[in-house]
Write a protein that holds these residues in place. Structure first.
Motif, short mmCIF file in Angstrom:
data_model
loop_
_atom_site.label_atom_id
_atom_site.label_comp_id
_atom_site.label_asym_id
_atom_site.label_seq_id
_atom_site.Cartn_x
_atom_site.Cartn_y
_atom_site.Cartn_z
N ALA A 106 -85.22 6.40 79.18
CA ALA A 106 -83.87 6.81 79.57
C ALA A 106 -82.82 6.01 78.79
O ALA A 106 -81.83 6.58 78.30
CB ALA A 106 -83.68 6.62 81.07
N LEU A 110 -80.06 7.51 76.10
CA LEU A 110 -78.63 7.29 76.32
C LEU A 110 -77.99 6.53 75.16
O LEU A 110 -76.85 6.83 74.78
CB LEU A 110 -78.42 6.52 77.63
CG LEU A 110 -78.60 7.33 78.91
CD1 LEU A 110 -78.59 6.43 80.12
CD2 LEU A 110 -77.52 8.39 79.03
N GLU A 126 -79.19 9.46 84.38
CA GLU A 126 -80.11 10.02 83.39
C GLU A 126 -81.49 10.24 84.00
O GLU A 126 -82.19 11.20 83.65
CB GLU A 126 -80.21 9.09 82.18
CG GLU A 126 -81.16 9.54 81.08
CD GLU A 126 -80.68 10.76 80.32
OE1 GLU A 126 -81.50 11.38 79.60
OE2 GLU A 126 -79.47 11.10 80.42
#
Length: 246
Positions: A106, A110, A126
């Motif tokens: 994640a 990002l 997320e």
């Protein structure tokens, strides 16, 4: 010269039991460092016992001709014995390892989108979970920051720790230690640490450079020890995400 029964020092010869007694404090120090990064179910006494076995193994295997100080060699054997004990007792559930990898992935996604370190709430979003659930994932992932040599491949169950994890130096790129000694890796690691959010960067400095324990760090930062664990897990996940190529 192989010293199966004795270890020789500039001061003379010490028998096996004397040498084990002399370096027992090293075992306890390494055990405390190990347990501080592990889930609460891991007992300090179990790590000390495993470390003592590693120390005795080091006494029997040490060779002066290696050109390595005994304490350095013994520390590697002691840590290896502790990690083998953890592996044998299945100390970390697969779910915890999965949580760590989910967090890393994640963060990686990002950072690619945002071109900066994502905030805690952004990571939770997320992952499609609440911030509280994300923080629980961080708690669960405690201990998953230890190196998993299974991820590197090449493991066979009948090999001991060093033989299993320290590859033949002649094999390019096969030695995890060589990666750590690689100037490019060190440069990448320093850059990744510098890009951590300030609070996490300070935490890592206190923990790894100043050798402060989690409780002491919590007192400085004005947060609970549990929160320090969460931030540490998150910081390591950020570093692992940025160093995936290594």
């Amino acid at each position: 010269m192989r010293t199966d029964a004795f270890v020789y020092t500039p001061r003379g010869r010490l028998d096996r039991q004397d040498y084990v007694k002399q370096f027992a404090p090293l075992v306890r120090r390494l055990a405390h460092q190990m347990v501080a990064r592990l889930p609460a179910n891991v007992e300090l006494d179990d790590m000390v016992q495993a470390g003592m076995i590693g120390l005795m193994d080091a006494v029997g295997r040490f060779e002066e001709s290696q050109g390595t100080q005994f304490e350095v060699y013994a520390a590697s054997r002691i840590r290896g014995a502790m990690l083998d004990e953890l592996r044998a007792n299945d100390w970390l559930p697969r779910s915890a390892r999965k949580s760590q990898r989910d967090i890393e992935n994640a963060i990686h996604r990002l950072e690619g989108k945002l071109k900066r370190a994502p905030a805690e709430a952004e990571i939770a979003r997320e992952l499609n979970i609440s911030v509280a659930e994300y923080q629980e994932m961080l708690n669960e992932a405690r201990g998953a920051q230890l190196i998993y040599f299974d991820d590197l491949g090449g493991r066979t169950d009948d090999e001991d720790y060093l033989e299993r994890h320290v590859a033949d130096p002649a094999e390019d790129g096969g030695d995890p230690g060589a990666i750590l000694r690689d100037k490019r890796f060190r440069t990448a690691l320093v850059a990744a640490i510098e890009q951590l959010p300030e609070r996490e960067r300070q935490l890592m400095g206190m923990y790894y450079e100043q050798d402060m324990n989690l409780r002491e760090i919590g007192a400085v930062m004005g947060v609970t020890e549990s929160r320090v664990c969460q931030l540490h897990s998150q910081a390591v996940a950020r570093l692992r995400a940025r160093l995936k190529s290594w």
